[in-house]
Design an enzyme around this catalytic site. Structure first.
Site, PDB file in Angstrom:
ATOM      1  N   ASP A  37       3.467   7.887   5.916  1.00  0.00           N
ATOM      2  CA  ASP A  37       4.216   7.355   4.781  1.00  0.00           C
ATOM      3  C   ASP A  37       5.685   7.617   5.052  1.00  0.00           C
ATOM      4  O   ASP A  37       6.032   8.418   5.930  1.00  0.00           O
ATOM      5  CB  ASP A  37       3.787   8.057   3.482  1.00  0.00           C
ATOM      6  N   ASP A  60       7.535   4.600   9.395  1.00  0.00           N
ATOM      7  CA  ASP A  60       7.949   3.297   8.898  1.00  0.00           C
ATOM      8  C   ASP A  60       7.066   2.261   9.574  1.00  0.00           C
ATOM      9  O   ASP A  60       7.156   2.058  10.792  1.00  0.00           O
ATOM     10  CB  ASP A  60       9.424   3.064   9.234  1.00  0.00           C
ATOM     11  N   VAL A  61       6.200   1.594   8.814  1.00  0.00           N
ATOM     12  CA  VAL A  61       5.203   0.696   9.406  1.00  0.00           C
ATOM     13  C   VAL A  61       5.811  -0.547  10.040  1.00  0.00           C
ATOM     14  O   VAL A  61       5.113  -1.288  10.745  1.00  0.00           O
ATOM     15  CB  VAL A  61       4.129   0.272   8.377  1.00  0.00           C
ATOM     16  N   ASN A  87      -2.814   0.443   4.469  1.00  0.00           N
ATOM     17  CA  ASN A  87      -2.668   0.534   3.019  1.00  0.00           C
ATOM     18  C   ASN A  87      -1.214   0.403   2.551  1.00  0.00           C
ATOM     19  O   ASN A  87      -0.973   0.014   1.407  1.00  0.00           O
ATOM     20  CB  ASN A  87      -3.245   1.867   2.541  1.00  0.00           C
ATOM     21  N   TYR A 152       5.533 -11.278  -2.287  1.00  0.00           N
ATOM     22  CA  TYR A 152       4.313 -10.467  -2.259  1.00  0.00           C
ATOM     23  C   TYR A 152       3.092 -11.329  -1.961  1.00  0.00           C
ATOM     24  O   TYR A 152       2.272 -10.992  -1.095  1.00  0.00           O
ATOM     25  CB  TYR A 152       4.159  -9.765  -3.612  1.00  0.00           C
ATOM     26  N   LYS A 156       0.493 -11.147   1.271  1.00  0.00           N
ATOM     27  CA  LYS A 156      -0.906 -10.758   1.081  1.00  0.00           C
ATOM     28  C   LYS A 156      -1.865 -11.883   1.499  1.00  0.00           C
ATOM     29  O   LYS A 156      -2.978 -11.600   1.975  1.00  0.00           O
ATOM     30  CB  LYS A 156      -1.147 -10.346  -0.370  1.00  0.00           C
ATOM     31  N   THR A 187      -1.846   3.315 -10.545  1.00  0.00           N
ATOM     32  CA  THR A 187      -1.120   4.097  -9.542  1.00  0.00           C
ATOM     33  C   THR A 187       0.350   4.179  -9.927  1.00  0.00           C
ATOM     34  O   THR A 187       0.805   3.475 -10.841  1.00  0.00           O
ATOM     35  CB  THR A 187      -1.219   3.433  -8.148  1.00  0.00           C
TER      36      THR A 187
END
Length: 247
Positions: A37, A60-61, A87, A152, A156, A187
């Site tokens: 993360d 950092d993805v 995720n 977004y 996705k 969340t």
């Protein structure tokens, strides 16, 4: 015996929310896990809580070299990777005429490119492991559009398609690839100041009349990570309280 005994897993976005729930469940089920993360303080606290079978890496993805570091750390600490849960993700809710190119690209880089880099980087490790399971967390917004969510939604939808392509390519190596499509999950992402009224309105649109707890999603993620889902690949697993049932 746990469902993930002997498995080595990597989970991104694992410091809090759904990701932290997945990390905890995997450790409970016997996995050795590296979770990553950008939230270092929370990640280090969770690592301390879970003990020797969990290792946190700041990550950092969107960076290929950082992905390589995460997989190297997993192999060095625990061995070849059997499970990857992509995720990590963000959402920017803005109308088309308000959304900037920079904001759009940021969402795509994290939600879409990050998944691509994760699958590409983990592939050699999973080949060494003799197979594995990749779980890409998409959204119900990867199945349908929503006004104000163009960045977004497009990211996705891309995860959904990329999952199917990877499933076809990776099957020969014994690697399964599936996507998960959560609805509204309780969340920190939705628990922001001033959001309570919006969440209550959202609940009214859900046939089950409630949001989901992260642990409910973790049960589905666990199923896909384990041998219980040994014949499932290239599939979409929806967990939304019935929201998309009428689509």
């Amino acid at each position: 015996m746990g469902k993930l005994d002997g498995k080595v897993a990597v989970v991104t976005g694992g410091s809090r929310g759904q990701g932290a729930s997945h990390v905890r469940r995997f450790v409970e089920e016997g996995a050795k896990i590296v979770f990553s993360d950008i939230l270092a303080d929370e990640g280090e606290a969770l690592e301390k809580e879970l003990g020797e079978n969990a290792k946190f890496v700041r990550h950092d993805v969107t960076k290929a070299d950082e992905w390589k570091h995460v997989i190297d750390e997993a192999e060095s600490a625990f061995g070849p990777v059997n499970v990857l849960v992509n995720n990590a993700g963000i959402v920017v809710t803005k109308k088309f005429d308000e959304l900037t190119e920079e904001e759009y690209r940021k969402v795509v880089d994290i939600n879409q490119v990050g998944v691509f880099l994760g699958m590409k980087t983990v592939l050699p490790s999973m080949k060494k492991a003799g197979g594995g399971s990749i779980i890409n967390v998409s959204s119900i917004n990867g199945l349908r559009g929503a006004a104000g969510n163009s960045a977004y939604d497009s990211s996705k939808f891309a995860v959904r398609g990329m999952t199917k392509s990877a499933a076809l390519e990776f099957a020969e190596y014994g690697i399964r690839v599936n996507s998960v499509h959560p609805g509204v999950i309780q969340t920190p992402m939705i628990e922001v100041e001033g959001s309570r009224d919006l969440v209550e309105q959202l609940k009214k649109t859900i046939p089950m009349q409630r949001t989901a707890q992260p642990e409910e999603v973790s049960k589905l993620i666990l199923f896909l990570a384990s041998e219980d889902s040994s014949y499932s690949t290239g599939s979409e697993f929806v967990i939304d309280g019935g929201v998309t049932a009428s689509n």
